[in-house]
Enzyme design. Structure first.
Site, mmCIF file in Angstrom:
data_model
loop_
_atom_site.group_PDB
_atom_site.id
_atom_site.type_symbol
_atom_site.label_atom_id
_atom_site.label_comp_id
_atom_site.label_asym_id
_atom_site.label_seq_id
_atom_site.Cartn_x
_atom_site.Cartn_y
_atom_site.Cartn_z
ATOM 1 N N SER A 1 0.751 -1.226 -0.108
ATOM 2 C CA SER A 1 0.060 -0.148 0.002
ATOM 3 C C SER A 1 0.865 1.391 -0.015
ATOM 4 C CB SER A 1 -0.837 0.028 1.282
ATOM 5 O OG SER A 1 -2.106 -0.834 1.059
ATOM 6 N N TYR B 1 -2.680 -2.012 -10.496
ATOM 7 C CA TYR B 1 -2.629 -1.893 -8.938
ATOM 8 C C TYR B 1 -1.967 -3.138 -8.357
ATOM 9 C CZ TYR B 1 -4.354 -1.960 -4.350
ATOM 10 O OH TYR B 1 -4.513 -2.245 -2.780
HETATM 11 O O1 DON Z 1 -4.600 -4.420 -2.165
HETATM 12 C C1 DON Z 1 -4.075 -5.221 -1.134
HETATM 13 O O2 DON Z 1 -4.823 -5.546 -0.380
HETATM 14 C C2 DON Z 1 -2.717 -5.226 -0.966
HETATM 15 N N1 DON Z 1 -2.188 -5.438 -2.456
HETATM 16 C C3 DON Z 1 -2.339 -4.188 -0.413
HETATM 17 C C4 DON Z 1 -2.906 -3.599 1.174
HETATM 18 C C5 DON Z 1 -1.986 -3.005 1.877
HETATM 19 O O3 DON Z 1 -0.993 -3.077 1.935
HETATM 20 C C6 DON Z 1 -2.615 -2.390 3.150
HETATM 21 N N2 DON Z 1 -1.746 -2.091 4.285
HETATM 22 N N3 DON Z 1 -1.600 -2.216 5.141
#
Ligand code: DON
Length: 331
Positions: free
Chosen positions: A77, A204
């Site tokens: 994220s 994404y």
């Molecule tokens: O989209 C997702 O669920 C992951 N690729 C990224 C989420 C994330 O890093 C949330 N952070 N704490």
């Protein structure tokens, strides 16, 4: 553990600060309570929950690095900050703020509920999944690789090398991410997406799978702390207005529904990722006593055991300790 704030002064050497940080990392590296590494992206489960590493880079180049600093991890994220910055540079701030709001959600990073319940005109902010997926759809380019290229160019300019995508993590998320697909379909239905859904999601997942180290995060944090200017070269890498909006978003939304606590106990713009990374941008501060990194610094932390909000447990504890010892808060 070394206790007390001591009387920091400019004579104190890098080695001396290094000793403190080594000590704190040794203390916090197994303080993970019942935290666990993320498992909903199967590939992330391979991480060692007790790893803890940190790099702090100051404006004058002073670097303190300790613990698991060589373990590469995927940016996850934290990439949402970069994609938002790139989209602002491509489309302009006005356009982007029309498309995504800048309000915290108080909900989990991957919540869909709040979008539907509040019948929003745009996703809450670019740092939750719904907002970030919308941003990925707005990035210029007809393919995910074309959309990714300016993100890689920005990273190359900041880091001095071109990082790579961890293909195993990318495929692992691509093949399992039911919830992000659900968010994507909701965004498609509501008309928020500006590109084909599959290309958007591919972008994404790719941006989340860029592999970095804590040194890289510290370097990016330093440039953000310095309003987008690389303090070494004086080059403007990110326009000042964009860097400032990015930091405002990091402070208010960067740690998701723990952003208020992080602002209270650490007090600097930061962003977490589910692989256990945290980036922090510590702006210059005015104090009437000598303290380390008064001119600002960037911090990268890695600790893959997460709390129930998806933030690194040991990473937050370590940052909280350093922030109180060195009085890092912007407030
Ligand atoms: O989209 C997702 O669920 C992951 N690729 C990224 C989420 C994330 O890093 C949330 N952070 N704490």
């Amino acid at each position: 553990m070394v206790q007390g704030t001591a009387n920091w002064n400019t004579e104190q050497t890098e080695e001396w600060l290094q000793e403190y940080v080594d000590d704190w990392v040794a203390f916090y590296h197994n303080k993970i309570g019942d935290g666990e590494v993320a498992s909903y992206i199967p590939e992330l489960q391979k991480a060692d929950p007790n790893d803890l590493g940190i790099t702090i880079i100051g404006k004058g180049g002073m670097t303190i690095s300790s613990g698991a600093t060589d373990s590469p991890f995927t940016i996850q994220s934290i990439s949402k900050v970069l994609s938002f910055i790139v989209a602002c540079m491509e489309r302009g701030v006005g356009y982007m703020l029309d498309k995504v709001d800048v309000e915290p959600t108080g909900e989990a990073f991957n919540s869909i509920m709040h979008l539907e319940m509040r019948q929003v005109k745009k996703p809450f902010n670019p740092l939750v999944n719904a907002g970030a997926i919308t941003v990925s759809s707005i990035l210029e380019g007809r393919t995910s690789d074309e959309k990714m290229e300016p993100i890689f160019e920005l990273l190359t300019e900041m880091l001095g090398y071109r990082p790579a995508i961890n293909v195993d993590v990318y495929e692992s998320e691509r093949d399992t991410s039911i919830r992000n697909r659900a968010i994507g379909y909701y965004l498609l239905e509501t008309g928020f997406l500006e590109s084909d859904l599959n290309i958007t999601l591919e972008t994404y997942f790719k941006q989340c799978s860029i592999e970095v180290t804590v040194n890289d995060l510290a370097q990016i944090g330093l440039i953000l702390a310095n309003d987008g200017i690389d303090p070494e070269t004086r080059d403007e890498i990110i326009p000042r207005q964009v860097a400032r909006i990015a930091k405002a978003l990091m402070l208010t939304c960067g740690m998701y529904d723990a952003s208020g606590k992080f602002a209270t106990y650490v007090g600097v713009p930061a962003k977490s990722g589910v692989s256990g990374g945290i980036i922090a941008a510590v702006p210059p501060r005015v104090r009437d006593e000598e303290l380390p990194f008064l001119e600002g610094c960037g911090i990268g932390v890695y600790g893959p055991a997460l709390d129930d909000k998806g933030n690194s447990i040991a990473g937050i504890r370590l940052l909280r300790h350093i922030a109180s010892q060195w009085d890092l808060s912007i407030f």
